[in-house]
Write a protein that holds these residues in place. Structure first.
Motif, short mmCIF file in Angstrom:
data_model
loop_
_atom_site.label_atom_id
_atom_site.label_comp_id
_atom_site.label_asym_id
_atom_site.label_seq_id
_atom_site.Cartn_x
_atom_site.Cartn_y
_atom_site.Cartn_z
N LEU A 138 0.85 -1.18 0.00
CA LEU A 138 0.00 0.00 0.00
C LEU A 138 0.89 1.24 0.00
N THR A 139 0.69 2.12 -0.97
CA THR A 139 1.54 3.28 -1.11
C THR A 139 0.71 4.56 -1.23
N GLU A 140 1.41 5.69 -1.20
CA GLU A 140 0.74 6.97 -1.38
C GLU A 140 0.33 7.19 -2.82
N ASN A 141 0.76 6.30 -3.70
CA ASN A 141 0.44 6.44 -5.12
C ASN A 141 0.09 5.09 -5.73
N GLY A 142 -0.88 4.42 -5.11
CA GLY A 142 -1.37 3.19 -5.70
C GLY A 142 -1.20 1.95 -4.85
N LEU A 143 -1.81 0.89 -5.35
CA LEU A 143 -1.81 -0.42 -4.71
C LEU A 143 -1.00 -1.39 -5.57
N TYR A 144 -0.07 -2.12 -4.95
CA TYR A 144 0.85 -2.99 -5.68
C TYR A 144 0.86 -4.38 -5.05
N PHE A 145 1.35 -5.35 -5.81
CA PHE A 145 1.71 -6.64 -5.22
C PHE A 145 3.13 -6.98 -5.63
N PHE A 146 3.78 -7.83 -4.84
CA PHE A 146 5.18 -8.16 -5.09
C PHE A 146 5.26 -9.48 -5.83
N ASN A 147 5.79 -9.44 -7.04
CA ASN A 147 5.99 -10.65 -7.84
C ASN A 147 7.33 -11.27 -7.43
N LYS A 148 7.26 -12.34 -6.68
CA LYS A 148 8.50 -12.92 -6.14
C LYS A 148 9.36 -13.57 -7.23
N ASP A 149 8.76 -13.90 -8.38
CA ASP A 149 9.52 -14.55 -9.44
C ASP A 149 10.53 -13.59 -10.09
N ASN A 150 10.08 -12.36 -10.36
CA ASN A 150 11.02 -11.41 -10.95
C ASN A 150 11.42 -10.31 -9.98
N GLN A 151 10.96 -10.43 -8.70
CA GLN A 151 11.37 -9.51 -7.64
C GLN A 151 11.05 -8.06 -7.99
N VAL A 152 9.80 -7.83 -8.42
CA VAL A 152 9.38 -6.50 -8.82
C VAL A 152 8.02 -6.20 -8.20
#
Length: 400
Positions: free
Chosen positions: A225-239
């Motif tokens: 959770l960020t000040e500029n959007g919602l993300y998830f962490f892709n552990k396969d490419n570490q992004v």
């Protein structure tokens, strides 16, 4: 053959089935001495909130009335930063503990056990925001506002971590992410992006793949959770990959009885169904007092609190979850045993294609089932989704 869903594919699926869920919220502040609440939490289906400079209060009637907590006199002070319990609601109810942090305060309460206060006078900065305990090796991390991280290995005393500077000294959350080898790495969410430690807290390094520039990270874990959007962490490419690239998100709560995650922040609300990855924007009619900073579930209500408006509630069947979930297609197969160690059987009266996914939406495996199929997978313990690709619907799979 294992087939993997790419980050772009998951984001596209979510974007294509976005909807808006209407919601009417009600303020529930009767009995609270002020509306400057600093968190709401579920303690075994008892609703708890902290009121800045006034103490902790609880409600056993879904917020209709509040009562002062009997252990208030044992707290070091009432200058709270946060109060929180379990981040997930299971079928049996809420969490069994409360964590209470603030100025010169790191306290916790386990249901049925005495309140415990952790000494923090040895810390150079005592404005405590959050904490995390790593079990192997045993390390206690304490996050502060302005002082970064203090770590205590094997209860040998606190030292201040290095590598955190500027906004990185404001710790908003502490959690784990998996590296490319599947090992857990301790990470912190700060006002200056994400940092990680590879030496159990001695040093932290910036870790922000996927962000154009370091931004304030409010919470990190399954979702970021960020000040500029919602993300998830892709552990396969570490992004870090975007789910919603706009919006100031502050808090998330997951209901594992319906597999819905609820996200809130500054004038924003979002629900994601973890079975079919449908995303719904939640309207916040009736919510006042600035950004939503905390959320929880008790019974059939979701509760949030804002910076100055106190506590608000909304019935789940009023547009946020239960009704939508019950109308979803039902998976036409059964799985047993569940929980499983990774060996389980899928049975179905008719041929069916079943997809095994993790909670990020990554496709791990596809099974073609004709009456029954014996499955053996080497899976990390946790929650997975078995999706009926033929008929719609899904079932949870718990790996122990």
């Amino acid at each position: 053959m294992i087939k993997k869903m790419t980050t772009l594919a998951m984001v596209s699926v979510i974007a294509l089935i976005a909807n808006t869920a209407s919601a009417q919220w009600t303020a529930v502040n009767s009995g609270l001495p002020a509306t400057t609440t600093r968190g709401v939490a579920n303690l075994n289906d008892t609703l708890v909130t902290a009121v800045k400079d006034k103490g902790l209060y609880y409600s056993v009637n879904n917020g209709d009335s509040w009562v002062s907590w009997k252990f208030n006199s044992k707290l070091p002070n009432y200058n709270f930063n946060e109060v929180y319990g379990a981040g997930t609601k299971m079928a049996a109810g809420g969490g069994s503990f409360l964590s209470i942090t603030g100025q010169s305060m790191f306290s916790y309460y386990e249901h049925g056990k005495p309140l415990s206060n952790v000494p923090v006078t040895s810390l150079a900065n005592q404005n405590i925001k959050n904490w995390l305990k790593e079990e192997n090796p045993e390390v206690l991390f304490i996050g502060t506002n302005g002082g970064g991280i203090f770590y205590n290995p094997n209860n040998q005393g606190y030292s201040q971590s290095t590598g955190l500077t500027g906004g990185g000294l404001n710790i908003n959350y502490i959690s784990f992410l998996e590296d490319a080898n599947g090992d857990e790495v301790t990470v912190v969410a700060t006002d200056n992006g994400v940092y990680r430690t590879l030496d159990f807290g001695k040093t932290f390094e910036a870790f922000n793949p996927g962000f154009a520039s370091p931004i304030r990270i409010n919470q990190i874990g399954l979702f970021t959770l960020t000040e500029n959007g919602l993300y998830f962490f892709n552990k396969d490419n570490q992004v870090f990959a975007p789910i919603k690239p706009t919006g100031d998100y502050r808090t998330v709560f997951t209901d594992m009885t319906t597999y819905n995650s609820y996200f809130f922040g500054k004038s924003i609300g979002t629900k994601i169904n973890l079975q079919n990855f449908q995303i719904d924007d939640i309207t916040l009619n009736g919510v006042t007092g600035g950004a939503i900073t905390s959320s929880t579930l008790v019974g059939n209500y979701i509760f949030v609190c804002t910076e100055t408006g106190g506590v608000f509630r909304m019935a789940l069947d009023g547009g946020l979850g239960i009704a939508d979930f019950n109308q979803a297609p039902q998976a036409q197969f059964n799985v047993s045993p569940n929980p499983s160690t990774g060996e389980f059987k899928i049975t179905s009266e008719k041929p069916v294609s079943v997809q095994l996914l993790d909670l990020t939406g990554k496709l791990i495996q596809t099974y073609t089932v004709n009456e029954s199929a014996d499955i053996k997978e080497n899976l990390t313990p946790g929650l997975y989704i078995l999706k009926d690709a033929t008929n719609g619907g899904a079932k949870k799979l718990i790996i122990k």
